[in-house]
Scaffold this active site. Structure first.
Site, PDB file in Angstrom:
ATOM      1  CB  ALA A 168       5.205   0.326  -2.671  1.00  0.00           C
ATOM      2  CE  LYS A 205      -3.488   4.929  -1.482  1.00  0.00           C
ATOM      3  NZ  LYS A 205      -4.577   5.432  -2.336  1.00  0.00           N
ATOM      4  CE1 TYR A 238      -3.983   2.128   0.721  1.00  0.00           C
ATOM      5  CE2 TYR A 238      -2.590   3.167   2.378  1.00  0.00           C
ATOM      6  CZ  TYR A 238      -3.751   3.156   1.618  1.00  0.00           C
ATOM      7  OH  TYR A 238      -4.664   4.188   1.747  1.00  0.00           O
TER       8      TYR A 238
HETATM    9  P1  NAD Z   1     -13.365   2.359   0.851  1.00  0.00           P
HETATM   10  O1  NAD Z   1     -12.860   0.968   0.835  1.00  0.00           O
HETATM   11  O2  NAD Z   1     -14.416   2.727   1.829  1.00  0.00           O
HETATM   12  O3  NAD Z   1     -13.887   2.762  -0.607  1.00  0.00           O
HETATM   13  C1  NAD Z   1     -13.137   2.477  -1.769  1.00  0.00           C
HETATM   14  C2  NAD Z   1     -14.067   2.409  -2.965  1.00  0.00           C
HETATM   15  O4  NAD Z   1     -13.261   2.069  -4.113  1.00  0.00           O
HETATM   16  C3  NAD Z   1     -15.128   1.315  -2.842  1.00  0.00           C
HETATM   17  O5  NAD Z   1     -16.387   1.814  -3.228  1.00  0.00           O
HETATM   18  C4  NAD Z   1     -14.651   0.224  -3.802  1.00  0.00           C
HETATM   19  O6  NAD Z   1     -15.708  -0.546  -4.364  1.00  0.00           O
HETATM   20  C5  NAD Z   1     -13.916   1.045  -4.859  1.00  0.00           C
HETATM   21  N1  NAD Z   1     -12.934   0.247  -5.579  1.00  0.00           N
HETATM   22  C6  NAD Z   1     -12.071  -0.671  -5.057  1.00  0.00           C
HETATM   23  N2  NAD Z   1     -11.366  -1.225  -6.048  1.00  0.00           N
HETATM   24  C7  NAD Z   1     -11.773  -0.665  -7.213  1.00  0.00           C
HETATM   25  C8  NAD Z   1     -11.422  -0.849  -8.580  1.00  0.00           C
HETATM   26  N3  NAD Z   1     -10.500  -1.757  -8.942  1.00  0.00           N
HETATM   27  N4  NAD Z   1     -12.042  -0.095  -9.513  1.00  0.00           N
HETATM   28  C9  NAD Z   1     -12.994   0.803  -9.157  1.00  0.00           C
HETATM   29  N5  NAD Z   1     -13.372   1.002  -7.885  1.00  0.00           N
HETATM   30  C10 NAD Z   1     -12.775   0.273  -6.924  1.00  0.00           C
HETATM   31  O7  NAD Z   1     -12.068   3.275   1.005  1.00  0.00           O
HETATM   32  P2  NAD Z   1     -11.911   4.774   1.537  1.00  0.00           P
HETATM   33  O8  NAD Z   1     -11.500   4.731   2.943  1.00  0.00           O
HETATM   34  O9  NAD Z   1     -13.081   5.603   1.120  1.00  0.00           O
HETATM   35  O10 NAD Z   1     -10.614   5.194   0.706  1.00  0.00           O
HETATM   36  C11 NAD Z   1     -10.677   5.954  -0.488  1.00  0.00           C
HETATM   37  C12 NAD Z   1      -9.259   6.303  -0.920  1.00  0.00           C
HETATM   38  O11 NAD Z   1      -8.620   7.025   0.145  1.00  0.00           O
HETATM   39  C13 NAD Z   1      -8.362   5.097  -1.199  1.00  0.00           C
HETATM   40  O12 NAD Z   1      -7.502   5.381  -2.274  1.00  0.00           O
HETATM   41  C14 NAD Z   1      -7.568   4.952   0.072  1.00  0.00           C
HETATM   42  O13 NAD Z   1      -6.332   4.317  -0.137  1.00  0.00           O
HETATM   43  C15 NAD Z   1      -7.392   6.411   0.477  1.00  0.00           C
HETATM   44  N6  NAD Z   1      -7.080   6.584   1.886  1.00  0.00           N
HETATM   45  C16 NAD Z   1      -7.964   6.216   2.861  1.00  0.00           C
HETATM   46  C17 NAD Z   1      -7.626   6.383   4.188  1.00  0.00           C
HETATM   47  C18 NAD Z   1      -8.553   6.008   5.316  1.00  0.00           C
HETATM   48  O14 NAD Z   1      -8.125   6.118   6.473  1.00  0.00           O
HETATM   49  N7  NAD Z   1      -9.779   5.598   5.052  1.00  0.00           N
HETATM   50  C19 NAD Z   1      -6.374   6.910   4.529  1.00  0.00           C
HETATM   51  C20 NAD Z   1      -5.495   7.277   3.521  1.00  0.00           C
HETATM   52  C21 NAD Z   1      -5.869   7.111   2.192  1.00  0.00           C
END
Ligand code: NAD
Length: 246
Positions: free
Chosen positions: A156, A158, A154
């Site tokens: 890597a 990001k 993850y």
């Molecule tokens: P989440 O898992 O709640 O939502 C992610 C969404 O992406 C889901 O609706 C899923 O169906 C969709 N998805 C997954 N794989 C996919 C694909 N191959 N094609 C299309 N859609 C796809 O995650 P979140 O917490 O809302 O995170 C959103 C973004 O923020 C991500 O990139 C995550 O890495 C980043 N992020 C989240 C956090 C956190 O603490 N929640 C922290 C840092 C970064």
């Protein structure tokens, strides 16, 4: 408002941070093409967003499929005759310690989080360059800036996104196309709900503002970077993490 009439594509829009980004871009006056892997999430989306009608265009796509992503972007450009914003938000985790990490977990996380963003960026760049304007926002992470135990794949992916962001910004700036990243810390979504309580307690103890972030906190930063309010900002990584990364 300057954002009225703009066309935005948001990936991973079905739930969590992507859903709230979609809501806030709609509120700013944009038409949003909401992309997700999961059809069931997309079918519930209009109801969750107050039935925005034609302003919301839901599309099922796996962002890790190069041809599919390119085709979707071409379809959107043909239908709306422009693309102003791409938010590469779709992302997954497959956590595990480095020495035990399976190839499949390494590859899947890189494919979705990093390759997907590249496919989308390359596809929209063609239209944004032609129309002499656009904004791409990549969803990075604190883990990409600092590394995180159990997240070799993850972090890597990001960190790679941050490199992609800076290079895209440099290559496209002369055409008035901007590219920035947001680096969230610990945000309350389904992704972090699955963390063990002990890991959550450790995470909380590391946050100077002493609370987990909300998807709304991240979405406000994304809307800023997507909109004309940030017209002189490109190649940046905006940490939205309660003060962890300074
Ligand atoms: P989440 O898992 O709640 O939502 C992610 C969404 O992406 C889901 O609706 C899923 O169906 C969709 N998805 C997954 N794989 C996919 C694909 N191959 N094609 C299309 N859609 C796809 O995650 P979140 O917490 O809302 O995170 C959103 C973004 O923020 C991500 O990139 C995550 O890495 C980043 N992020 C989240 C956090 C956190 O603490 N929640 C922290 C840092 C970064």
């Amino acid at each position: 408002m300057a954002e009225n009439g703009k066309i935005a594509i948001v990936t991973g829009a079905g739930r969590g941070i992507g859903l709230v980004i979609t809501r806030q871009l709609l509120e700013a006056g944009m038409t949003v093409v909401a992309v997700d892997l999961k059809e069931d999430l997309l079918s519930e989306l209009p109801g969750k967003l107050g039935d925005p009608g034609e302003k919301l265009d839901c599309r099922v796509l796996d962002v890790s499929e190069s041809e599919g992503f390119t085709k979707l972007v071409d379809d959107v450009a043909e239908k709306y005759e422009r693309i102003d914003v791409l938010v590469n938000n779709a992302g997954i985790t497959r956590d595990g310690l480095l020495m035990r990490m399976a190839d499949a977990d390494w590859e899947l996380v890189l494919k979705i989080n990093l390759f997907g963003a590249f496919y989308g960026t390359r596809a929209v760049a063609k239209y944004m360059v032609r129309q002499r304007g656009g904004s791409i926002v990549n969803m990075a992470s604190y883990s990409g800036l600092e590394g995180n135990r159990g997240q070799a794949n993850y972090s890597a992916s990001k960190a790679g996104l941050i490199g992609l962001t800076k290079t895209t910004a440099k290559e496209l700036a002369s055409k008035n196309v901007r590219c920035n990243a947001v680096a969230p810390g610990f945000i309350q979504t389904e992704m972090t709900d699955n963390m063990p309580q002990q890991a959550k307690d450790i995470a909380l103890s590391l946050i100077p503002l002493k609370r987990m972030g909300q998807p709304e906190d991240i979405a406000r930063a994304v809307v800023f970077l997507a909109s004309d309010a940030s017209s002189y900002v490109t190649g940046q990584v905006l940490s939205v993490d309660g003060g962890m990364h300074t």
